[in-house]
Design an enzyme around this catalytic site. Structure first.
Site, PDB file in Angstrom:
ATOM      1  N   LYS A 169      -6.602  -8.090  -2.091  1.00  0.00           N
ATOM      2  CA  LYS A 169      -7.787  -8.029  -2.950  1.00  0.00           C
ATOM      3  C   LYS A 169      -8.128  -9.440  -3.401  1.00  0.00           C
ATOM      4  O   LYS A 169      -7.231 -10.150  -3.887  1.00  0.00           O
ATOM      5  CB  LYS A 169      -7.511  -7.155  -4.187  1.00  0.00           C
ATOM      6  CG  LYS A 169      -7.162  -5.714  -3.854  1.00  0.00           C
ATOM      7  CD  LYS A 169      -6.603  -4.979  -5.047  1.00  0.00           C
ATOM      8  CE  LYS A 169      -6.105  -3.597  -4.632  1.00  0.00           C
ATOM      9  NZ  LYS A 169      -5.316  -2.941  -5.684  1.00  0.00           N
ATOM     10  N   CYS A 220      38.373  21.473  19.661  1.00  0.00           N
ATOM     11  CA  CYS A 220      37.110  20.801  19.961  1.00  0.00           C
ATOM     12  C   CYS A 220      37.255  19.289  19.842  1.00  0.00           C
ATOM     13  O   CYS A 220      37.598  18.782  18.772  1.00  0.00           O
ATOM     14  CB  CYS A 220      36.029  21.294  19.006  1.00  0.00           C
ATOM     15  SG  CYS A 220      34.412  20.640  19.412  1.00  0.00           S
ATOM     16  N   LYS A 272       0.867  -1.176   0.000  1.00  0.00           N
ATOM     17  CA  LYS A 272       0.000   0.000   0.000  1.00  0.00           C
ATOM     18  C   LYS A 272       0.903   1.224   0.000  1.00  0.00           C
ATOM     19  O   LYS A 272       1.472   1.614   1.023  1.00  0.00           O
ATOM     20  CB  LYS A 272      -0.906   0.005   1.230  1.00  0.00           C
ATOM     21  CG  LYS A 272      -1.932   1.134   1.191  1.00  0.00           C
ATOM     22  CD  LYS A 272      -2.940   0.982   2.317  1.00  0.00           C
ATOM     23  CE  LYS A 272      -4.029   2.037   2.253  1.00  0.00           C
ATOM     24  NZ  LYS A 272      -3.535   3.399   2.323  1.00  0.00           N
TER      25      LYS A 272
END
Ligand code: IVH
Length: 847
Positions: A314, A456, A113
């Site tokens: 289906k 850092c 779907k």
């Protein structure tokens, strides 16, 4: 709450959500939330049937289409599907069919779907004539022009015989079958309506959003909105630029022709006629076949190239479908079996910043834990500060989180109605959460960065890798793998630590990295160990847990004293690396500047800085506006240099390099004489980007107030007296009152004095007859290439430029010179022909 009041409340929420979804294409709550509200309303209405009204959201499928597109009445209504959320509901569905139809076995077409937008395509005599959205099922919008732009929608059908199977069962094949294909007995009907789903593939959606985020475009919440929004553009040219795709999954009206007797055979026929049909479809038997299919597709869901929200079952044969019929607007022969939703609502508990390895700051939402598509999500990316601003996400907000595929979960929307009182807009923090350096962003850029490049920890590996790379400090032998391990083991925390590495330590590292297990490591280490205590070391190594990668880190943390053994290859590698590190101590300034990894400072900028300023001590303390005195260094690069050198961590790292690392600049020299012209306080003020302070105004100011201190101490009235307009005087005073700015002026004044004292006089520096002259070469030369001519002119001191401006001094115009020559004539610039060039070169070339 009273049932009547709750029902009214639910209807208002659902109506609102419905309107936003169907009319505005701007959903405000996730589907799962919508379903929950609708179910609650359904249950309440079931308990109180007297409260049901015809306009309740439970009584209809969707809202009316907006007026802008022409309306299309569907020849056959576009139906919706009943939903199942559990195996039990699937069993009920199959049982109802088995009870009604008398069949020994029940075959179903099982399909994904797709999560997109339902459309109906009308073909007359094989030609696409009209396409419409589903709308309310009876009437949709005419989006023919837009659909024509979707390449997956065939404009003319193939008289297809390919891809046809013969039976009523079997797989829908993914490609054109290789085996001989029976001829199709079905020719194209006179009128054929095909139904299917328009969708946006996930990768295209991600790419589209990435681009939008970087360039300030509209970011799509999810691929379904992307598909719906794109298809409902009034301008088909916009639709054409969107990456839309299409899968057919059924038919509507069929006239003047026939179709096979089953759904699966019809899909094969559609494929043969030229429609894309999902390759995931299968024909399966009974409830076990359905549930097995659901499970198998569910396992593959994350890896599929498109979003699915469930699978559709289906009943395969049309005769059975006819017998089953419909209930309200959904067929009794079909069912949608849903997967857990990919979007859920939850609340933001905090917004934190993550620093990536290149310093990019990404905001991340810490969330109240929520199940999304089968996984508990507690963090979601907010991408960047612009995205937060666009969505206006605040701490405490209810937000929609999306998780699809293996993409990191993201916040795609805020449920504004649920914002708690007092929630404040979010601001990017001023400092890096990892190292405390400033977080900055260039104008017009989406990305914020930590400016602690050298200090850092988050950027450590990248910084060290760059520092050691060939074009930077050229430390050969220090590959990425070693950098990674040295940093992970805590041996190298900053670039200066590289200079502390010893041969034995490196040898240890290599042995650990090359070893497959603790036992193998012990065997490799053994020949290098000093005799005393070596048994203990070996035992300690063998005791490491070889089950995880961690044993390497543990092994590295142990100090092992080696006995020098020059015959081993490994020791030679370590020795070479120590040599390479040692050699890099004697550094050219431009290489060191490049190696620092300053944002926007590439090799050519580093080279220019080295040439113009000559000295690291000057450069590392220079107020940023003065960097702009170097040609080709603009505001962006200058500010980036300023931010870098303003961070104490970066300065400390440079100190460490010079003291602990004993790095020496081998080519320091006084500043270039070319810095001299117009280097004064007025220039500093003009370059400092003070609002409304132009170069002329800066000169007028300095004429009246000749020192930085005088300017810093002055009242705005003094600026006005110096000739500045009042608004400019106020802007300058405001600028001066901001922290850091007085110091910038004082330091700048000091450095200007220093440069003027140290730089040689301009005349002394003259090296060629074209010094300070900008030359443009245009047109073809007969005697040499333009590159050669440029090089020879440069050797005489000229600066070669590609475009003519007021700053150009000479234009050399060769054969067929065009617009540049015209412009030079217009500006009255000196023009040389080839002969003049040759004469000049002959007269000045060093021989
Ligand atoms: S069949 C009568 N098959 O799901 C049956 N629908 O409520 C009509 N959808 O918006 C739909 N994939 O667009 C069918 N393989 C599929 C589908 C599918 C997605 C959508 C459809 C509609 C909704 C059904």
């Amino acid at each position: 709450m009273e049932p009547a009041a709750r029902i009214a409340d639910l209807r208002r929420q659902l109506d609102d959500a419905n309107y936003r979804y169907h009319v505005l294409d701007e959903p405000n709550i996730p589907d799962a939330e919508y379903d929950r509200l609708l179910r609650e309303l359904d249950e309440l209405e079931a308990e109180h049937p007297d409260l049901i009204t015809p306009d309740s959201p439970t009584q209809r499928v969707g809202s009316a289409p907006p007026a802008k597109f022409a309306e299309v009445r569907h020849a056959l209504p576009m139906l919706s599907l009943g939903n199942a959320f559990s195996d039990e509901e699937v069993r009920d569905f199959v049982r109802r069919i088995a009870d009604k139809l008398d069949r020994p076995r029940l075959l179903f077409s099982a399909e994904p779907k797709l999560d997109g937008l339902a459309i109906s395509l009308r073909y007359e005599h094989g030609v696409f004539v009209q396409g419409a959205t589903r709308g309310d099922g009876a009437t949709g919008e005419d989006v023919t022009a837009n659909l024509r732009t979707v390449r997956a929608v065939p404009l003319r059908l193939r008289d297809g015989t390919a891809g046809m199977g013969n039976g009523e069962s079997g797989m829908v094949e993914s490609g054109d079958a290789a085996s001989p294909i029976p001829h199709s007995p079905f020719s194209i009907p006179e009128i054929l309506e095909v139904r299917g789903e328009i969708y946006m593939p996930r990768a295209d959606f991600e790419r589209y959003n990435e681009h939008a985020r970087l360039h300030g475009g509209k970011v799509l919440a999810n691929p379904r909105n992307g598909a719906a929004g794109s298809l409902r553009q009034l301008d088909p040219r916009i639709t054409a630029q969107r990456p839309l795709a299409f899968f057919a999954y059924g038919v509507g009206l069929v006239e003047g022709g026939e179709l096979p007797g089953s759904h699966s055979a019809t899909l094969r026929q559609l494929r043969a006629w030229g429609f894309p049909v999902s390759a995931l479809g299968e024909v399966v038997e009974g409830v076990d076949g359905l549930l097995d299919y659901y499970r198998r597709i569910g396992e593959r869901r994350d890896g599929l190239p498109f979003d699915i929200d469930g699978v559709v079952y289906k009943l395969d044969d049309y005769e059975g479908q006819r017998e089953m019929g419909f209930v309200s607007r959904a067929p009794r022969w079909a069912l949608a079996h849903k997967y857990p939703a990919q979007e859920q609502a939850t609340t933001v508990e905090a917004i934190e910043i993550q620093i990536g390895r290149t310093g990019a700051a990404t905001p991340v939402a810490r969330l109240a834990p929520v199940h999304v598509a089968g996984v508990v999500v507690t963090n979601a990316t907010l991408h960047n500060a612009d995205q937060i601003e666009r969505l206006d996400v605040r701490v405490g907000d209810s937000v929609i989180v999306r998780r699809a595929g293996d993409v990191i979960p993201e916040v795609v929307g805020v449920i504004a109605e649920r914002r708690p009182e007092g929630a404040e807009p979010w601001r990017m923090p001023a400092c890096c959460p990892v190292c405390g350096s400033e977080i900055v962003r260039e104008e017009g850029e989406a990305v914020w960065r930590c400016s602690g490049e050298l200090s850092c920890p988050a950027q450590r590996k990248e910084t060290i890798r760059h520092f050691a790379s060939r074009r930077a400090m050229d430390i050969e032998g220090l590959g990425d793998k070693y950098v990674e391990t040295l940093v992970d083991a805590g041996i190298v925390r900053g670039v200066a630590d590289l200079y502390r590495l010893g041969r034995d330590q490196l040898l240890h590292l290599k042995l650990v990295l090359d070893a497959e297990s603790p036992e193998a490591l012990a065997a490799a280490v053994k020949p290098h160990l000093r005799p005393e205590g070596s048994g203990e070391v070996l035992n300690a190594i063998v005791r490491l847990d070889g089950g995880s990668d961690d044993w390497r880190a543990q092994a590295l943390a142990q100090r092992i004293d080696f006995e020098w053994n020059p015959k081993k290859i490994a020791t030679r590698w370590a020795e070479n690396l120590v040599d390479a590190i040692d050699r890099s101590r004697d550094a050219a300034l431009e290489r060191l500047l490049f190696a620092l990894g300053i944002q926007h400072v590439g090799e050519s900028t580093a080279k220019a800085l080295a040439q113009w300023f000559g000295d690291l001590e000057l450069i590392r303390h220079l107020p940023w506006p003065l960097f702009k005195r170097v040609p080709d260094i603009g505001g962006e690069v200058a500010r980036s240099l300023g931010h870098f050198f303003e961070q104490p961590g970066n300065q400390q790292a440079i100190d460490d390099l010079l003291t602990i690392g004993k790095v020496r600049i081998r080519d320091a020299h006084p500043p270039s004489a070319r810095l001299r012209p117009e280097l004064d306080l007025a220039a500093l003020l003009a370059e400092a980007e003070i609002p409304t302070v132009t170069p002329l105004r800066a000169q007028a100011l300095v004429a009246a107030l000749p020192t930085a201190q005088a300017i810093i101490d002055a009242e705005p009235a003094r600026f006005v007296a110096a000739g500045l307009p009042e608004t400019c005087a106020a802007a300058l005073r405001e600028w001066l009152d901001q922290p850091g700015h007085p110091k910038l002026l004082l330091d700048g004044e000091r450095d200007i004095a220093r440069i003027l004292a140290d730089a040689p006089m301009l005349e002394e520096a003259v090296t060629g007859p074209l010094d300070g002259r900008t030359v443009v070469l245009t047109g073809g030369l007969a005697s040499m290439s333009r590159d050669e001519a440029g090089a020879r002119l440069e050797a005489l001191g000229a600066k070669i430029s590609g475009s003519v401006s007021k700053k150009t001094h000479i234009v050399v115009a060769g054969e067929a010179a065009g617009s540049k020559l015209a412009k030079a004539q217009e500006l009255g610039i000196e023009i040389w022909d080839e002969q003049k060039l040759l004469d000049f070169l002959a007269g000045h070339d060093a021989s």
